[in-house]
Every structure is written in structure tokens, then in C-alpha cells.
Design a protein around this motif. Structure first.
Motif, PDB file in Angstrom:
ATOM      1  N   SER A  25     131.507  52.312 101.613  1.00  0.00           N
ATOM      2  CA  SER A  25     130.637  53.302 101.467  1.00  0.00           C
ATOM      3  C   SER A  25     131.197  54.635 102.181  1.00  0.00           C
ATOM      4  N   THR A  26     131.767  54.365 103.369  1.00  0.00           N
ATOM      5  CA  THR A  26     131.950  55.617 104.360  1.00  0.00           C
ATOM      6  C   THR A  26     132.967  56.188 103.670  1.00  0.00           C
ATOM      7  N   LEU A  27     134.113  55.530 103.063  1.00  0.00           N
ATOM      8  CA  LEU A  27     135.341  56.215 102.524  1.00  0.00           C
ATOM      9  C   LEU A  27     135.083  56.699 101.215  1.00  0.00           C
ATOM     10  N   THR A  28     134.168  56.141 100.614  1.00  0.00           N
ATOM     11  CA  THR A  28     133.936  56.869  99.133  1.00  0.00           C
ATOM     12  C   THR A  28     132.586  57.759  99.034  1.00  0.00           C
ATOM     13  N   GLY A  29     131.774  57.690 100.206  1.00  0.00           N
ATOM     14  CA  GLY A  29     130.633  58.559 100.279  1.00  0.00           C
ATOM     15  C   GLY A  29     129.599  58.283  99.111  1.00  0.00           C
ATOM     16  N   PHE A  32     127.242  51.782  98.821  1.00  0.00           N
ATOM     17  CA  PHE A  32     127.609  50.415  98.130  1.00  0.00           C
ATOM     18  C   PHE A  32     127.186  49.396  99.081  1.00  0.00           C
ATOM     19  N   ARG A  33     126.200  49.623 100.338  1.00  0.00           N
ATOM     20  CA  ARG A  33     125.947  48.548 101.229  1.00  0.00           C
ATOM     21  C   ARG A  33     124.864  47.762 100.272  1.00  0.00           C
ATOM     22  N   GLU A  34     125.184  46.387 100.413  1.00  0.00           N
ATOM     23  CA  GLU A  34     124.311  45.423  99.694  1.00  0.00           C
ATOM     24  C   GLU A  34     122.900  45.442 100.018  1.00  0.00           C
ATOM     25  N   MET A 105     124.168  43.146  87.850  1.00  0.00           N
ATOM     26  CA  MET A 105     123.893  43.703  86.602  1.00  0.00           C
ATOM     27  C   MET A 105     122.547  43.365  85.899  1.00  0.00           C
ATOM     28  N   LEU A 106     122.162  42.064  86.069  1.00  0.00           N
ATOM     29  CA  LEU A 106     120.956  41.814  85.789  1.00  0.00           C
ATOM     30  C   LEU A 106     119.959  42.420  86.669  1.00  0.00           C
ATOM     31  N   MET A 107     120.086  42.527  87.839  1.00  0.00           N
ATOM     32  CA  MET A 107     118.835  43.186  88.734  1.00  0.00           C
ATOM     33  C   MET A 107     118.911  44.787  88.351  1.00  0.00           C
ATOM     34  N   PHE A 108     119.911  45.519  88.189  1.00  0.00           N
ATOM     35  CA  PHE A 108     119.902  46.680  87.755  1.00  0.00           C
ATOM     36  C   PHE A 108     119.630  47.110  86.458  1.00  0.00           C
ATOM     37  N   LYS A 109     119.701  46.188  85.568  1.00  0.00           N
ATOM     38  CA  LYS A 109     119.232  46.187  84.277  1.00  0.00           C
ATOM     39  C   LYS A 109     117.857  46.218  83.954  1.00  0.00           C
ATOM     40  N   PHE A 110     117.327  45.360  84.833  1.00  0.00           N
ATOM     41  CA  PHE A 110     115.596  45.003  84.539  1.00  0.00           C
ATOM     42  C   PHE A 110     115.050  45.918  85.700  1.00  0.00           C
ATOM     43  N   HIS A 111     115.725  46.497  86.247  1.00  0.00           N
ATOM     44  CA  HIS A 111     114.738  47.318  87.599  1.00  0.00           C
ATOM     45  C   HIS A 111     114.137  48.565  86.737  1.00  0.00           C
ATOM     46  N   PRO A 115     119.387  52.377  91.499  1.00  0.00           N
ATOM     47  CA  PRO A 115     119.798  53.602  92.148  1.00  0.00           C
ATOM     48  C   PRO A 115     120.782  54.169  91.227  1.00  0.00           C
ATOM     49  N   LYS A 116     121.009  55.399  91.540  1.00  0.00           N
ATOM     50  CA  LYS A 116     122.171  56.206  90.866  1.00  0.00           C
ATOM     51  C   LYS A 116     123.169  56.281  91.233  1.00  0.00           C
ATOM     52  N   ILE A 117     123.981  55.178  90.990  1.00  0.00           N
ATOM     53  CA  ILE A 117     125.460  54.924  91.433  1.00  0.00           C
ATOM     54  C   ILE A 117     126.290  54.952  90.576  1.00  0.00           C
ATOM     55  N   ASP A 118     127.596  54.838  90.559  1.00  0.00           N
ATOM     56  CA  ASP A 118     128.852  54.478  89.601  1.00  0.00           C
ATOM     57  C   ASP A 118     128.480  52.943  89.758  1.00  0.00           C
ATOM     58  N   PHE A 119     128.172  52.330  88.422  1.00  0.00           N
ATOM     59  CA  PHE A 119     128.057  51.041  88.464  1.00  0.00           C
ATOM     60  C   PHE A 119     129.538  50.224  88.518  1.00  0.00           C
ATOM     61  N   THR A 120     130.443  50.785  87.458  1.00  0.00           N
ATOM     62  CA  THR A 120     131.543  50.090  87.584  1.00  0.00           C
ATOM     63  C   THR A 120     132.384  50.274  88.829  1.00  0.00           C
ATOM     64  N   HIS A 121     132.386  51.294  89.547  1.00  0.00           N
ATOM     65  CA  HIS A 121     132.913  51.139  90.850  1.00  0.00           C
ATOM     66  C   HIS A 121     132.342  50.614  91.732  1.00  0.00           C
ATOM     67  N   TYR A 122     131.122  50.071  91.684  1.00  0.00           N
ATOM     68  CA  TYR A 122     130.244  49.502  92.603  1.00  0.00           C
ATOM     69  C   TYR A 122     130.818  47.871  92.192  1.00  0.00           C
ATOM     70  N   TYR A 123     130.861  47.625  90.882  1.00  0.00           N
ATOM     71  CA  TYR A 123     131.170  45.893  90.488  1.00  0.00           C
ATOM     72  C   TYR A 123     132.721  45.893  91.164  1.00  0.00           C
ATOM     73  N   ILE A 124     133.450  46.899  90.987  1.00  0.00           N
ATOM     74  CA  ILE A 124     134.963  46.682  91.376  1.00  0.00           C
ATOM     75  C   ILE A 124     134.953  46.220  92.981  1.00  0.00           C
ATOM     76  N   HIS A 125     134.102  47.000  93.651  1.00  0.00           N
ATOM     77  CA  HIS A 125     133.845  46.853  94.922  1.00  0.00           C
ATOM     78  C   HIS A 125     133.343  45.471  95.425  1.00  0.00           C
ATOM     79  N   LEU A 126     132.244  44.910  94.473  1.00  0.00           N
ATOM     80  CA  LEU A 126     131.827  43.684  94.782  1.00  0.00           C
ATOM     81  C   LEU A 126     132.725  42.705  94.717  1.00  0.00           C
TER      82      LEU A 126
END
Length: 145
Positions: A25-29, A32-34, A105-111, A115-126
Motif C-alpha cells: 500500500s505504501t509503495l503504490t499509494g 490494499f490493507r485487508e 471478489m464475492l464480497m466486492f461484487k455483492f457490496h 471501495p474504489k480500487i484497482d481490483f486486478t492489482h489488488y488480486y495480484i497483491h493478494l
């Protein structure tokens, strides 16, 4: 010793995973903290405005999920004959990473207001964060035994 080893491995693994996410999160700004994103999903607030008490909800959820993954790791070792090794820890890390990604993915889809984040980047991070979790657990068990 088995329970103590489990608890130590769980705490170290979740701590290193969380530290990895904080560093990413710090490096990308990008947030992404769970525990922060979980707080957002539960409280439906705005991420920068979270109080420490509100973030505690996210921490509790994240730590409990870590216990479930750690228990899965323990069951894998106990009932499958899979030996504790770096190779199997990497494989398990990728597996739990995929499971984690599907859960998010399920939590984000049904919420209603994800949050407004880059989901692909978040999933790679995960994926990498779960590999860190798995390798940390292996490292602790290897050190203790």
C-alpha cells in the motif's frame, strides 16, 4: 507444543502478511490493507475517516480468517501425507491466495458500495500476500521443530 506452535505460526504468518500488505500500500499509494478494506465493507464508511475502533472490526475478521487458513494448512499436513517444505508451502500459498481472491471478489461484487480500487492489482497483491502467509507459517514450524 502443538497448540503453541499453531498459535505462534498463525500470529507470525498473519503479521507478516499484514506487513506485506502495508508495504504494498505504501509503495503504490493505493489502500490494499485487508483490515482497512474489511472495515470499509462492514461499516460502509469512507476509508480515510475510520477510527481505530472501526478498524478493529476489520482486524478481527482478518485475524479470524487467518486462523481458518492456518487450520487448513495444519489439516493438510496432518491428513494428506504432504510434507512441510518450501515447495508445498508455495503451492499452498497460491491455493489459499486463489481462495482468498475468490472470497474478496464475492464480497466486492455483492457490496453496494465497494471501495474504489484497482481490483486486478489488488488480486495480484493478494496472491503474493497469501504466499507470504504460507511461507511464514512454514518458517515458524520449521524453526520450532
Amino acid at each position: 507444543m502443538v497448540i503453541t506452535g499453531f498459535i505462534i505460526a498463525w500470529i507470525v504468518a498473519i503479521s507478516l502478511m499484514s506487513s506485506f500488505s502495508s508495504l504494498w500500500s505504501t509503495l503504490t499509494g493505493i489502500e490494499f490493507r485487508e483490515h482497512v478494506l474489511l472495515s470499509h465493507l462492514v461499516i460502509k464508511g469512507h476509508i480515510p475517516l475510520f477510527s481505530p475502533k472501526q478498524q478493529l472490526i476489520g482486524w478481527v475478521i482478518h485475524i479470524l480468517m487467518g486462523a481458518i487458513f492456518m487450520a487448513s494448512y495444519e489439516l493438510l499436513w496432518k491428513f494428506t501425507g504432504v510434507i512441510r517444505s518450501i515447495q508445498w508451502s508455495l503451492i499452498f500459498g497460491v491455493f489459499i491466495g486463489i481462495v482468498g481472491i475468490m472470497g474478496w471478489m464475492l464480497m466486492f461484487k455483492f457490496h453496494k458500495h465497494p471501495p474504489k480500487i484497482d481490483f486486478t492489482h489488488y488480486y495480484i497483491h493478494l496472491l503474493f500476500a497469501h504466499i507470504v502467509f504460507s511461507l511464514a507459517a512454514y518458517g515458524v514450524y520449521n524453526y520450532l521443530n
